[in-house]
Motif scaffolding. Sequence first.
Motif, PDB file in Angstrom:
ATOM      1  N   UNK A 121       0.850  -1.184   0.000  1.00 22.82           N
ATOM      2  CA  UNK A 121       0.000   0.000   0.000  1.00 22.82           C
ATOM      3  C   UNK A 121       0.886   1.233   0.000  1.00 22.82           C
ATOM      4  N   UNK A 122       0.483   2.267  -0.749  1.00 24.36           N
ATOM      5  CA  UNK A 122       1.311   3.451  -0.924  1.00 24.36           C
ATOM      6  C   UNK A 122       0.488   4.714  -0.682  1.00 24.36           C
ATOM      7  N   UNK A 123       1.027   5.580   0.174  1.00 23.84           N
ATOM      8  CA  UNK A 123       0.463   6.919   0.353  1.00 23.84           C
ATOM      9  C   UNK A 123       1.509   7.908  -0.126  1.00 23.84           C
ATOM     10  N   UNK A 124       1.102   8.783  -1.041  1.00 29.70           N
ATOM     11  CA  UNK A 124       2.008   9.741  -1.669  1.00 29.70           C
ATOM     12  C   UNK A 124       1.823  11.134  -1.068  1.00 29.70           C
ATOM     13  N   UNK A 125       2.937  11.773  -0.740  1.00 31.56           N
ATOM     14  CA  UNK A 125       2.908  13.141  -0.214  1.00 31.56           C
ATOM     15  C   UNK A 125       3.949  13.965  -0.963  1.00 31.56           C
ATOM     16  N   UNK A 126       3.692  15.255  -1.066  1.00 32.00           N
ATOM     17  CA  UNK A 126       4.658  16.189  -1.660  1.00 32.00           C
ATOM     18  C   UNK A 126       4.765  17.395  -0.745  1.00 32.00           C
ATOM     19  N   UNK A 127       5.107  17.142   0.498  1.00 36.32           N
ATOM     20  CA  UNK A 127       5.100  18.199   1.498  1.00 36.32           C
ATOM     21  C   UNK A 127       6.497  18.455   2.042  1.00 36.32           C
ATOM     22  N   UNK A 128       6.958  19.700   1.943  1.00 36.23           N
ATOM     23  CA  UNK A 128       8.282  20.028   2.456  1.00 36.23           C
ATOM     24  C   UNK A 128       8.306  20.324   3.958  1.00 36.23           C
ATOM     25  N   UNK A 129       7.148  20.299   4.621  1.00 36.72           N
ATOM     26  CA  UNK A 129       7.077  20.731   6.012  1.00 36.72           C
ATOM     27  C   UNK A 129       7.990  19.914   6.924  1.00 36.72           C
ATOM     28  N   UNK A 130       8.448  20.575   7.961  1.00 37.51           N
ATOM     29  CA  UNK A 130       9.264  19.902   8.962  1.00 37.51           C
ATOM     30  C   UNK A 130       8.343  19.140   9.904  1.00 37.51           C
ATOM     31  N   UNK A 162       7.226  10.483   0.400  1.00 38.95           N
ATOM     32  CA  UNK A 162       7.168  11.932   0.281  1.00 38.95           C
ATOM     33  C   UNK A 162       8.341  12.376  -0.583  1.00 38.95           C
ATOM     34  N   UNK A 163       8.039  12.990  -1.706  1.00 39.28           N
ATOM     35  CA  UNK A 163       9.096  13.413  -2.622  1.00 39.28           C
ATOM     36  C   UNK A 163      10.009  14.468  -1.993  1.00 39.28           C
ATOM     37  N   UNK A 164       9.531  15.152  -0.967  1.00 34.24           N
ATOM     38  CA  UNK A 164      10.342  16.172  -0.295  1.00 34.24           C
ATOM     39  C   UNK A 164      11.175  15.595   0.855  1.00 34.24           C
ATOM     40  N   UNK A 165      10.840  14.400   1.298  1.00 33.37           N
ATOM     41  CA  UNK A 165      11.571  13.697   2.363  1.00 33.37           C
ATOM     42  C   UNK A 165      11.800  12.264   1.888  1.00 33.37           C
ATOM     43  N   UNK A 166      12.782  12.032   1.001  1.00 34.35           N
ATOM     44  CA  UNK A 166      12.933  10.727   0.365  1.00 34.35           C
ATOM     45  C   UNK A 166      13.231   9.554   1.298  1.00 34.35           C
ATOM     46  N   UNK A 167      13.910   9.773   2.415  1.00 32.99           N
ATOM     47  CA  UNK A 167      14.312   8.661   3.283  1.00 32.99           C
ATOM     48  C   UNK A 167      13.999   8.995   4.730  1.00 32.99           C
ATOM     49  N   UNK A 168      13.483   8.007   5.443  1.00 26.83           N
ATOM     50  CA  UNK A 168      13.124   8.205   6.849  1.00 26.83           C
ATOM     51  C   UNK A 168      14.360   8.185   7.737  1.00 26.83           C
ATOM     52  N   UNK A 169      14.221   8.830   8.869  1.00 27.04           N
ATOM     53  CA  UNK A 169      15.268   8.783   9.880  1.00 27.04           C
ATOM     54  C   UNK A 169      15.101   7.512  10.696  1.00 27.04           C
ATOM     55  N   UNK A 170      16.181   7.032  11.260  1.00 27.56           N
ATOM     56  CA  UNK A 170      16.099   5.830  12.091  1.00 27.56           C
ATOM     57  C   UNK A 170      15.236   6.057  13.322  1.00 27.56           C
ATOM     58  N   UNK A 171      15.022   7.302  13.715  1.00 27.80           N
ATOM     59  CA  UNK A 171      14.220   7.596  14.901  1.00 27.80           C
ATOM     60  C   UNK A 171      12.754   7.168  14.724  1.00 27.80           C
ATOM     61  N   UNK A 172      12.378   6.764  13.541  1.00 28.20           N
ATOM     62  CA  UNK A 172      11.009   6.318  13.294  1.00 28.20           C
ATOM     63  C   UNK A 172      10.812   4.836  13.624  1.00 28.20           C
ATOM     64  N   UNK A 173      11.831   4.187  14.167  1.00 27.28           N
ATOM     65  CA  UNK A 173      11.763   2.752  14.429  1.00 27.28           C
ATOM     66  C   UNK A 173      10.580   2.379  15.323  1.00 27.28           C
ATOM     67  N   UNK A 174      10.324   3.137  16.369  1.00 24.57           N
ATOM     68  CA  UNK A 174       9.205   2.841  17.267  1.00 24.57           C
ATOM     69  C   UNK A 174       7.886   2.945  16.506  1.00 24.57           C
ATOM     70  N   UNK A 175       7.752   3.972  15.694  1.00 18.47           N
ATOM     71  CA  UNK A 175       6.544   4.172  14.889  1.00 18.47           C
ATOM     72  C   UNK A 175       6.337   2.989  13.929  1.00 18.47           C
ATOM     73  N   UNK A 176       7.414   2.542  13.313  1.00 20.24           N
ATOM     74  CA  UNK A 176       7.356   1.431  12.353  1.00 20.24           C
ATOM     75  C   UNK A 176       6.949   0.138  13.065  1.00 20.24           C
ATOM     76  N   UNK A 177       7.513  -0.103  14.254  1.00 24.18           N
ATOM     77  CA  UNK A 177       7.160  -1.299  15.023  1.00 24.18           C
ATOM     78  C   UNK A 177       5.692  -1.271  15.446  1.00 24.18           C
TER      79      UNK A 177
END
Length: 169
Positions: free
Chosen positions: A89-98, A135-150
């Motif tokens: 499943x894919x959700x597409x975003x084009x958001x530069x927001x922090x 997200x085309x504005x944030x191509x790669x996730x940070x490792x800090x998202x590990x808890x969210x991913x789990x």
Amino acid sequence: MSIDFSLAKCQDRSNSKLFGICDDPPPAKTKAYLNETDGAKWIAVVDNEYRYDVVFTAIDHCIEVPARPDGKSSKRCDGMLTYNKTVIFVELKTRPQLGTDWIKEAERQLKTTIAHFETTELAEEFTDKKAYAANSEHPKAKESYLVRIEKFFEDTGYVLRIENRIVLS
């Protein structure tokens, strides 16, 4: 209401080694689609090294999903890729927001769509289940998202990736 996640009018196919998934910018109300030639439009890049025959099914603006209990339409992800025994499943975003607001929104849309999909017989055909917040504005996730991913995996049984490059294996 049973949802048909295999409507032909909502599907595109590709076996190209590299292609993109596009979604025209808001306020357009059109479905997401595959594109094999114009990389500038690609929000997610699909790396299909083995040239699988991949089906992309547009969900948002194409597949009818039941309304929420309050009568408003359900938020859903943009689409899904299927090949062999894999569903993504894919959700597409084009958001530069922090920050992570775009990720939280993408997660909600993915979880809602996955919950509907898992009630169908089609879900039983797939053993490899993934979800991408791209997200085309944030191509790669940070490792800090590990808890969210789990947590996402605990909630859905799907492996979540927060990046815009989808490698088919």
